[in-house]
Motif scaffolding. Structure first.
Motif, PDB file in Angstrom:
ATOM      1  N   ASP A 208       0.805  -1.218   0.000  1.00 31.90           N
ATOM      2  CA  ASP A 208       0.000   0.000   0.000  1.00 31.90           C
ATOM      3  C   ASP A 208       0.838   1.269   0.000  1.00 31.90           C
ATOM      4  OD1 ASP A 208       0.985  -0.381   2.539  1.00 31.90           O
ATOM      5  OD2 ASP A 208      -0.915  -0.093   3.584  1.00 31.90           O
ATOM      6  N   LYS A 212      -0.253   5.342  -0.699  1.00 32.98           N
ATOM      7  CA  LYS A 212      -0.228   6.276   0.432  1.00 32.98           C
ATOM      8  C   LYS A 212       0.757   7.408   0.207  1.00 32.98           C
ATOM      9  CE  LYS A 212      -2.063   3.123   3.872  1.00 32.98           C
ATOM     10  NZ  LYS A 212      -1.847   2.312   5.092  1.00 32.98           N
ATOM     11  N   ALA A 217      -4.396   6.688  -1.817  1.00 27.64           N
ATOM     12  CA  ALA A 217      -5.072   5.812  -0.858  1.00 27.64           C
ATOM     13  C   ALA A 217      -6.356   6.485  -0.383  1.00 27.64           C
ATOM     14  CB  ALA A 217      -4.154   5.511   0.318  1.00 27.64           C
TER      15      ALA A 217
END
Length: 719
Positions: A208, A212, A217
């Motif tokens: 992720d 981010k 995100a």
């Protein structure tokens, strides 16, 4: 368009870009190029579904469906790693997406028929399930290749996302996926020998991170629906109070405010922007009925709790002669401990987006208990649960606050959406003040302990009485109680691992009108402190070294003993000199074992600093060691912040604290040097999101005792 692809608010993305440019030299110094920070460009690809968890695209991407909420703990990476390992995929081809709310396919195997995240169970309950999903998909790909090439499946190998035969034939996952998807999956697919793991246990980058760092995100705070309105709620200043009347004329006169109306608990202010909603709320005047409200302050509550601590409670555990050991003792040690209410205080306060349709409802949120939320929305709307879609988004923290048995904030959002005169998508947004004053705290508690020593100074008995509110009793999950015992109230005390011949633990549940809830590591947050600090009382009374005492009493608890011995060895010699002290604590929670050794320096004025923490953790197989270390570090920071100065206090029933100015989580400058050491293990993985929290406060308290000679019995350290 899926929730993850929906456009986010541009402000946060611009902020990320600006700060990234400001730190550009640092990023280059770490070896990351700007291109590396960008998420991979997504191609339109045909996908083949292998089961509820695995899809393979014609572009060779493998998507893992994540049934748990990722609130920062890294399950999108950890769960994807498990599938990638058994599939023999290449890490760069892995993708993920959050699962829909569907307990039939995505239930937490430890929770029964409930889809939810909590208790540090995400990796543990998914371990065998996702290994089997990855292994089955691999077997199906191999079978498809064997059929295509007319060769035995046993002659085919898979590595780095490529299927090969000794003849030189090769194919990618994407090429084989359509045919493989038509093959019946094996009922019991062969799983890898852990000795052959290549991705599990490796230092893989978090999946992720690109989203981010680029600002893509998607959190509920970012999420926007066309025509959406924003709601905030004016709530009573005391818990249990109800609305008598209100005047919203001044609020409705403010540009952007569209509606104000009464709720079961407060007044909803609905506006076209967050600013207008907050400003409108300031202009609402309300009169409250407080006849059933909680009006006691923190001092009065502690008086009541301490009175209960003098009387026998419900017995949670009794070994040997129990309390009678105190009557036979040559010497009895006693201590009382006080713990305040604590807020969860996630960086992203509670929020949810609701869109109601004639035949269905949609909710976008950092959903921690999808099944409970789905059922609550169904009850409110008259829909069937399967007609309620829960779109799980990233959550900016939770620490338990988003997993509420009665789905309080989701219910609040749907109630407001239903009441709108002009139906529209609605976002309910709590502010920081709402979060800190809105209830659902870690319960305050009082612990009373006693230890029996014989004439030779040996520990022969131990009693532990706990006075704490139960948020399980009377809740939708009351079924976990047995014989009147709330396991979350006594965990860490009723299962004390130390070899003590005579042991007695009992508990009281005082009735208080302050809403409480599980908090990161739940009951272990207070039981670990009381037991580990009191054990140092025993060491001081018997003249035994605190580490040696624990090692002796843990002779029959090998995993506790293992982390303690590892931490002690890695910590090296204790610091020396005036004002220097070292403390230790060891505790197990959620299937993981953690020992922490803290070094402190105390100044002449009594102020102190935590200099260093050495942490050893046994969590079974470490799926991703970097995430394990990060969770230990984060747990230490979270627990240390609470121990140093965090407390929710009441003045005549009103919460005093309002924001991070007077409820102060740990600042970066206060974070000690932390070293994390992982015990090599072949055991199945257990949780790491919470077990790092319980030992830090008692380790620091014991270090302060070593430095000053004074025992710490009350949290926080700095009132």
């Amino acid at each position: 368009m899926s929730a993850r692809d929906a456009p986010a608010d541009g402000g946060r993305r611009r902020f990320v870009k600006v700060t990234a440019l400001g730190a550009f030299g640092f990023v280059l110094g770490c070896g990351e190029s700007e291109a590396a920070l960008k998420p991979p460009r997504r191609k339109r690809a045909r996908t083949t579904t292998f089961d509820a968890f695995v899809r393979i695209g014609s572009d060779d991407t493998v998507t893992v469906v994540i049934k748990h909420l990722d609130k920062g703990q890294g399950v999108t990476t950890g769960l994807t790693t498990i599938v990638a390992e058994e599939l023999d995929a290449a890490w760069p081809q892995m993708r993920w997406e959050f699962a829909p709310a569907d307990a039939g396919r995505y239930n937490n195997l430890f929770f029964g028929k409930v889809q939810g995240t909590g208790g540090s169970t995400s990796i543990a309950n998914s371990w065998q399930q996702l290994r089997a999903a990855g292994a089955a998909a691999r077997a199906m790909l191999v079978a498809a290749a064997a059929e295509r090439w007319s060769v035995p499946a046993a002659e085919i190998t898979v590595a780095e996302g490529i299927v090969r035969h000794a003849s030189g034939k090769r194919a990618t996952f994407g090429e084989l996926a359509p045919a493989a998807g038509r093959i019946a999956p094996p009922q019991t697919p062969a799983l890898k020998d852990p000795a052959a793991f290549k991705l599990i246990g490796a230092h893989l980058p978090r999946i992720d991170t690109p989203e981010k760092t680029s600002g893509r995100a998607l959190y509920t705070l970012d999420f926007v629906r066309p025509g959406m309105v924003i709601a905030v709620v004016l709530r009573p200043p005391r818990f249990g109070a109800t609305l008598k009347s209100f005047d919203a004329k001044a609020a409705l006169a403010l540009p952007g405010v569209v509606e104000c109306f009464a709720l079961p608990r407060g007044v909803a202010v609905v506006a076209k922007s967050m600013w207008a909603a907050i400003e409108g709320r300031k202009r609402v005047t309300a009169e409250w009925d407080e006849h059933a409200a909680e009006t006691r302050g923190t001092p009065e509550l502690f008086v009541e709790f301490k009175r209960l601590a003098e009387t026998p409670g419900l017995v949670a555990r009794r070994e040997g002669v129990g309390e009678a050991a105190l009557d036979r003792a040559a010497k009895v040690l006693r201590a009382e401990f006080e713990f305040p209410y604590l807020a969860h205080a996630p960086m992203e306060p509670l929020n949810a987006v609701v869109e109601l349709h004639a035949d269905r409802a949609e909710v976008w949120a950092g959903a921690q208990a999808q099944t409970l939320d789905q059922a609550a929305v169904a009850r409110l709307t008259g829909l069937k649960p399967e007609d309620v879609e829960i779109h799980t988004l990233f959550a900016g923290g939770s620490f338990g606050r988003r997993g509420v048995p009665d789905s309080d904030y989701i219910v609040e959002a749907v109630t407001i959406a239903k009441a709108l005169k002009t139906p529209a998508p609605l976002k309910l947004q709590w502010t920081r003040e709402d979060d800190l004053r809105g209830g659902r705290y870690r319960p305050m508690s009082v612990h009373s302990l006693a230890a029996a020593l014989d004439a030779r100074g040996r520990l022969t008995g131990w009693t532990h009485r706990i006075v704490v509110q139960s948020f399980i009793k009377g809740s939708p999950v009351e079924g976990i109680m047995k014989d009147g015992i709330d396991p979350t109230a006594v965990e860490g005390a009723s299962d004390l691992p130390y070899a003590i011949e005579n042991l007695h633990v009992d508990v009281h549940y005082p009735e208080v009108g302050v809403p409480t809830l599980w908090w990161r590591s739940v009951g272990h947050t207070h039981t670990a402190f009381a037991t580990e600090v009191f054990l140092d009382d025993v060491a001081a009374a018997t003249g035994e070294d605190p580490i040696a005492l624990r090692q002796r009493l843990l002779a029959n608890a090998p995993r506790h003993l293992g982390v303690l011995t590892l931490a002690a060895g890695k910590a090296g010699p204790a610091p020396s000199g005036a004002g220097r002290g070292r403390g230790v604590a060891v505790h197990a929670s959620f299937g993981s074992y953690v020992a922490q050794i803290a070094d402190v320096t105390v100044a002449a004025d009594g102020s102190f600093r935590v200099d260093r923490v050495v942490c050893a953790v046994d969590c079974g197989i470490a799926v991703n060691p970097d995430i394990v270390k990060a969770q230990m570090e984060g747990g230490i920071g979270y627990g240390l912040g609470a121990a140093l100065r965090e407390a929710i206090t009441l003045d005549a029933g009103r919460v005093v604290e309002s924001n991070f100015t007077d409820y102060r989580p740990l600042r970066i400058a206060d974070m000690p040097q932390v070293e994390v050491h992982i015990v090599p293990s072949a055991e199945a993985p257990s949780g790491v999101g919470e077990p790092g929290v319980p030992p830090i406060a008692p380790a620091v308290a014991n270090a302060l005792r070593a430095a000053t000679g004074k025992a710490v019995r009350k949290l926080p350290f700095v009132a």
